[in-house]
Design an enzyme around this catalytic site. Structure first.
Site, PDB file in Angstrom:
ATOM      1  N   CYS A   1      68.437 -30.371  19.628  1.00 30.51           N
ATOM      2  CA  CYS A   1      69.280 -29.188  20.148  1.00 30.51           C
ATOM      3  C   CYS A   1      68.535 -28.193  19.964  1.00 30.51           C
ATOM      4  O   CYS A   1      67.647 -28.151  18.779  1.00 30.51           O
ATOM      5  CB  CYS A   1      70.664 -28.754  19.613  1.00 30.51           C
ATOM      6  SG  CYS A   1      71.712 -30.066  19.778  1.00 30.51           S
ATOM      7  N   GLU A  53      77.489 -20.651  23.924  1.00 37.00           N
ATOM      8  CA  GLU A  53      76.259 -21.211  24.595  1.00 37.00           C
ATOM      9  C   GLU A  53      76.431 -21.553  26.173  1.00 37.00           C
ATOM     10  O   GLU A  53      77.219 -22.155  26.413  1.00 37.00           O
ATOM     11  CB  GLU A  53      75.631 -22.348  23.770  1.00 37.00           C
ATOM     12  CG  GLU A  53      75.372 -21.991  22.438  1.00 37.00           C
ATOM     13  CD  GLU A  53      74.493 -23.128  21.636  1.00 37.00           C
ATOM     14  OE1 GLU A  53      73.756 -22.779  20.906  1.00 37.00           O
ATOM     15  OE2 GLU A  53      74.693 -24.272  22.120  1.00 37.00           O
TER      16      GLU A  53
END
Length: 174
Positions: free
Chosen positions: A65, A112
């Site tokens: 990530c 996000e």
């Protein structure tokens, strides 16, 4: 060094830049990515985040990530982070996107616009211990069983990602 990330709106339109820790303390929407890696047996690569990470330490998640930095293209950033975190490179392709917000440990907030990328890999893995303290190849049905039985051992974005993945048809090698 201060890491400047890309702020976006709900449609992933760039709105500016801000410092990484400030973004996560304030819960501002920013661009991020999650990488899913499959091997030729159809197993998914999971990493256990280092316990020393600033949030979600010690939890299982997808292979990698990260966040593109100010002025950095998404795909370039994803390749950079995969090499930094897990020690390998492979072809990555976009799969889908989603927006989420989650309150995490250490008073951090993830808000996000997440770009999910997919790749295939069968070679050696050399994780950076500051990023990942363990890794494993796991059959996808076993991941869903694990999430159903004990979702607390996984990162929140990985649980969301896996639930959204059920709705997508794709080939790990496409």
């Amino acid at each position: 060094m201060t890491e400047m990330l890309i702020l976006v709106d709900r449609h992933d339109t760039e709105t500016g830049y801000a410092e990484k820790m400030q973004i996560h303390r304030e819960g501002r929407i920013h661009r991020a990515f999650s990488i899913i890696i499959y091997n030729s047996q159809g197993e998914m690569l999971l990493q256990k985040r280092s316990s020393s990470k600033y949030h979600s330490g010690g939890l299982w998640t997808n292979a990698c990530c990260g966040h593109p930095r100010a002025g950095e293209e998404l795909l370039s950033s994803a390749h950079r982070r995969l090499k930094e975190e897990m020690g390998f490179e492979c072809i990555l392709k976009p799969l889908f996107n989603f927006l989420y917000i989650a309150h995490l440990d250490n008073h951090m907030i993830e808000h996000e616009f997440e770009h999910v990328l997919i790749g295939g890999y069968d070679g050696c893995i050399h994780p950076d211990p500051d990023e990942a303290e363990d890794y494993q190849w796991v059959p996808v049905p076993r991941i869903y069983e694990g999430i159903a039985q004990n979702s607390e051992i996984y990162t929140i974005w990985f649980v969301i990602l896996m639930n959204k993945l059920k709705d997508h048809r794709f080939s790990a090698r496409s």
